[in-house]
Design a protein around this motif. Structure first.
Motif, PDB file in Angstrom:
ATOM      1  N   GLY A 176      43.948 144.180  62.488  1.00 44.75           N
ATOM      2  CA  GLY A 176      43.626 145.552  62.163  1.00 44.75           C
ATOM      3  C   GLY A 176      43.921 146.694  62.938  1.00 44.75           C
ATOM      4  O   GLY A 176      44.355 146.488  64.091  1.00 44.75           O
ATOM      5  N   TYR A 177      43.485 147.809  62.470  1.00 44.86           N
ATOM      6  CA  TYR A 177      43.413 148.925  63.475  1.00 44.86           C
ATOM      7  C   TYR A 177      42.109 149.897  63.473  1.00 44.86           C
ATOM      8  O   TYR A 177      41.446 149.942  62.419  1.00 44.86           O
ATOM      9  CB  TYR A 177      44.715 149.961  62.976  1.00 44.86           C
ATOM     10  CG  TYR A 177      46.053 149.482  62.706  1.00 44.86           C
ATOM     11  CD1 TYR A 177      46.756 149.634  63.950  1.00 44.86           C
ATOM     12  CD2 TYR A 177      46.460 148.705  61.945  1.00 44.86           C
ATOM     13  CE1 TYR A 177      48.243 149.117  64.164  1.00 44.86           C
ATOM     14  CE2 TYR A 177      47.888 148.091  61.905  1.00 44.86           C
ATOM     15  CZ  TYR A 177      48.642 148.462  63.144  1.00 44.86           C
ATOM     16  OH  TYR A 177      49.986 148.003  63.464  1.00 44.86           O
ATOM     17  N   TYR A 178      41.854 150.211  64.795  1.00 48.87           N
ATOM     18  CA  TYR A 178      40.698 151.176  64.909  1.00 48.87           C
ATOM     19  C   TYR A 178      40.707 152.361  64.125  1.00 48.87           C
ATOM     20  O   TYR A 178      41.805 153.163  64.094  1.00 48.87           O
ATOM     21  CB  TYR A 178      40.416 151.144  66.121  1.00 48.87           C
ATOM     22  CG  TYR A 178      39.998 149.936  66.883  1.00 48.87           C
ATOM     23  CD1 TYR A 178      38.768 149.279  66.577  1.00 48.87           C
ATOM     24  CD2 TYR A 178      40.695 149.371  67.911  1.00 48.87           C
ATOM     25  CE1 TYR A 178      38.265 148.225  67.199  1.00 48.87           C
ATOM     26  CE2 TYR A 178      40.134 148.280  68.253  1.00 48.87           C
ATOM     27  CZ  TYR A 178      38.962 147.609  67.916  1.00 48.87           C
ATOM     28  OH  TYR A 178      38.572 146.311  68.411  1.00 48.87           O
ATOM     29  N   SER A 179      39.624 152.983  63.645  1.00 48.16           N
ATOM     30  CA  SER A 179      39.766 154.323  62.946  1.00 48.16           C
ATOM     31  C   SER A 179      39.831 155.290  63.795  1.00 48.16           C
ATOM     32  O   SER A 179      40.474 156.814  63.272  1.00 48.16           O
ATOM     33  CB  SER A 179      38.424 154.332  61.936  1.00 48.16           C
ATOM     34  OG  SER A 179      37.250 154.304  62.878  1.00 48.16           O
ATOM     35  N   HIS A 180      39.192 155.500  64.757  1.00 53.76           N
ATOM     36  CA  HIS A 180      39.367 156.615  65.659  1.00 53.76           C
ATOM     37  C   HIS A 180      39.489 156.292  67.306  1.00 53.76           C
ATOM     38  O   HIS A 180      39.104 155.202  67.619  1.00 53.76           O
ATOM     39  CB  HIS A 180      38.001 157.262  65.735  1.00 53.76           C
ATOM     40  CG  HIS A 180      37.601 157.982  64.333  1.00 53.76           C
ATOM     41  ND1 HIS A 180      37.059 157.065  63.434  1.00 53.76           N
ATOM     42  CD2 HIS A 180      37.651 159.046  64.088  1.00 53.76           C
ATOM     43  CE1 HIS A 180      36.970 157.747  62.254  1.00 53.76           C
ATOM     44  NE2 HIS A 180      37.067 159.040  62.547  1.00 53.76           N
ATOM     45  N   ILE A 181      40.177 157.163  68.246  1.00 55.45           N
ATOM     46  CA  ILE A 181      40.193 157.179  69.718  1.00 55.45           C
ATOM     47  C   ILE A 181      39.751 158.611  69.857  1.00 55.45           C
ATOM     48  O   ILE A 181      39.859 159.635  69.301  1.00 55.45           O
ATOM     49  CB  ILE A 181      41.605 156.912  69.936  1.00 55.45           C
ATOM     50  CG1 ILE A 181      42.510 158.217  69.597  1.00 55.45           C
ATOM     51  CG2 ILE A 181      42.057 155.444  69.535  1.00 55.45           C
ATOM     52  CD1 ILE A 181      43.932 157.715  70.187  1.00 55.45           C
TER      53      ILE A 181
END
Length: 588
Positions: free
Chosen positions: A261-266
């Motif tokens: 998956g992918y993280y929502s924020h950086i």
């Protein structure tokens, strides 16, 4: 409608969930035919006796009077879906094409008036009638969403002005909202710019409470929506380069290569998803960061290029969704927010343990798109399960339409999932229902899928079209009456900028004509001289063998060099852009 007693002026009406009501006609009651944007009012008041025939779908708006220990229902307004019992006006071949044409005309006038197209005059917030507000913040995603709508409108209508708006909007995004990091070999998109005369201030991080001072992935995702749809039309290689560089951003900083998956924020400094400054967004994943790639840009990028790497990313994304989002031992709704290890985040600000009804439907719709090119039992099973259980949990079984946000879990003694805030119905969630059930019915059939698609289309086209000012309403009350308070009275805002309404028109035309009513569909393209000389014209990810490319015109003249099965056109070399009109035809 079940039966009609003309002498008593009463007819029987069966609601979606099977309950029966007696409906009494009243003096002064109005009746009308469902009409599209820009169509005149079609009065049917003098034909009610002839039109009240069993089996006819209709809306009856009226008043319940508590009398004699019961409720007597008196109708004040009737809306018929068509002239005959089995006639649904929104299944006409040009219904959705005419609707997107009207939408594009509204937003062209609202943003630019009758002047030449100049995005310095673009405003995020647009009032009910199309007037601009005093806000001078131009949000990247809202421009991108309007660009998507204009590119889609060109594809369905061939109106060159819509393509001009899309191309100039794409150019404006590249010139003002794009940051090229040559060291990391990636592209970022600013949240937006604040204009003060000729001076502009870049806004890198988000300005919204949920995402404040962070770089949310969904903003990067939707920055690609409009340019990618424009790329489908023009083949501009600069757009493709931007998309590739943004994908490298996703892979380098947002993707969890170990856990999926992918993280929502950086964070904006170290570009880390794990930094403490992210607070409640630290090391989180959600529907937007995992699932929104497909509908926003990735499917369209695959359609335009045919590149296997995009198909592989789609497959990886959908595998992640079916592995982690269903939560049926706990709730009929998927779970939408997660910690880094996929344990459930049930305490996130506004969402808590709540479901966005439209996200469930969006998953079903997009799983069926992916299933068309990569058939998997898991994709179809999850899509069908959502389609089966959602109507009773997320829709209005008496009046039609789909709700917004509800509690995912029933509390002791409860039989109905409670609304998080209200029982209003948002335009974009109706879109997800319509597209989910259209593609399900068009792909695998089923009377229930057809009924749900028609019910959703009927509610949307009856109550969301603004016949006075143009375009569509943001929200309606449960009864279908427009809700016109706060930001929900706007036609342009952080949430609304032609994208969902245009996407609905484009794909409803595709699914209805090509999969359901079996009518040909014409699409327009305008490949540039530097575009790839193989033009891919497949309208969407559709079941194999259901559609063929049968006719091609280039600059108004017949062109014979095309592949009807792959739906590709071999373009001639040219020193200028070519106008390509194609006809897609359903197979027998």
């Amino acid at each position: 409608m079940t039966e009609y007693d003309r002498g008593k002026g009463v007819f029987g009406l069966r609601t979606i969930d099977g309950r029966r009501f007696d409906v009494r006609l009243s003096d002064g009651m109005s009746a009308e035919l469902l009409r599209n944007l820009d169509e005149p009012y079609a009065d049917a008041s003098g034909h009610v006796d002839d039109m009240l025939t069993p089996g006819r779908p209709l809306f009856a708006y009226g008043v319940f009077y508590p009398e004699g220990g019961a409720y007597n229902y008196v109708a004040k307004r009737l809306v018929f879906m068509g002239r005959s019992v089995d006639d649904y006006n929104f299944e006409r071949p040009n219904w959705w094409i005419n609707q997107i044409d009207s939408l594009a005309g509204f937003y062209r006038k609202a943003q630019f008036g009758h002047d030449p197209i100049d995005y310095k005059n673009y405003r995020t917030n647009i009032r009910l009638g199309g007037e601009k507000t005093d806000s001078h913040v131009q949000e990247t995603d809202t421009i991108s969403r309007m660009v998507y709508g204009m590119a889609s409108a060109y594809m369905l209508t061939g109106n060159e002005e819509y393509l001009e708006i899309a191309e100039k909007g794409t150019e404006y995004l590249r010139d003002h909202m794009r940051f090229v990091d040559t060291d990391a070999d990636v592209v970022y998109w600013y949240h937006g710019i604040k204009l003060d005369g000729d001076y502009e201030r870049k806004l890198f991080t988000s300005e919204f409470d949920d995402d404040y001072d962070a770089v949310p992935m969904y903003e990067q995702i939707y920055a690609l929506a409009g340019p990618t749809q424009t790329f489908r039309v023009t083949g501009d290689p600069r757009i493709s380069d931007d998309a590739d560089a943004t994908l490298r951003l996703f892979e380098k900083y947002y993707r969890d290569t170990a856990g999926g998956g992918y993280y929502s924020h950086i964070d904006p400094v170290l570009l880390s998803p794990h930094h403490e400054s992210l607070k409640f967004n630290k090391s989180r994943k959600n529907w937007n960061s995992v699932g929104d790639h497909a509908p926003a840009y990735l499917i369209n990028l695959l359609l335009a290029t045919g590149e296997q790497r995009h198909a592989e990313m789609l497959e990886r994304t959908f595998d992640t969704i079916v592995d982690h989002f269903p939560d049926y031992e706990v709730s009929p709704f998927v779970n939408e927010r997660f910690f880094h290890d996929w344990t459930h985040d049930l305490g996130h600000t506004w969402q808590q343990n709540r479901a966005v009804v439209g996200h469930n439907l969006k998953i079903a719709w997009n799983l069926m798109r992916m299933h068309a090119i990569k058939p998997k039992d898991t994709y179809r099973q999850v899509a069908e399960k959502i389609a089966e259980i959602m109507p009773a949990k997320g829709s209005d079984q008496q009046r039609g339409g789909w709700y917004d946000v509800v509690e995912r879990v029933l509390q002791p003694g409860e039989e109905w999932h409670r609304f998080a805030w209200h029982d209003r119905k948002a335009w974009w969630q109706q879109e997800q229902a319509i597209l989910a059930y259209l593609i399900l019915f068009g792909s695998i059939g089923g009377d229930a899928n057809q009924a749900q698609a028609r019910q959703a289309e009927a509610f949307y086209n009856t109550f969301f079209l603004d016949h006075d000012e143009g375009a569509v309403y943001f929200n309606v009350l449960a009864s279908g009456m427009p809700y016109l308070l706060g930001t929900e009275r706007l036609k342009g805002s952080h949430s609304m900028s032609m994208y969902h309404s245009a996407e609905l028109c484009y794909l409803s035309a595709v699914y209805t004509n090509l999969l359901i009513t079996k009518q040909p569909l014409d699409l327009w393209f305008k490949p540039r001289p530097d575009a790839n000389r193989t033009l891919r014209v497949a309208p969407d990810l559709l079941p194999e063998g259901r559609v063929r490319l049968t006719d091609v015109e280039i600059d108004g003249k017949p062109w014979e060099t095309f592949d009807p099965i792959a739906m590709t056109v071999d373009l001639p070399e040219s020193q200028s852009s070519l106008t390509v009109k194609v006809r897609l035809t359903p197979t027998a």
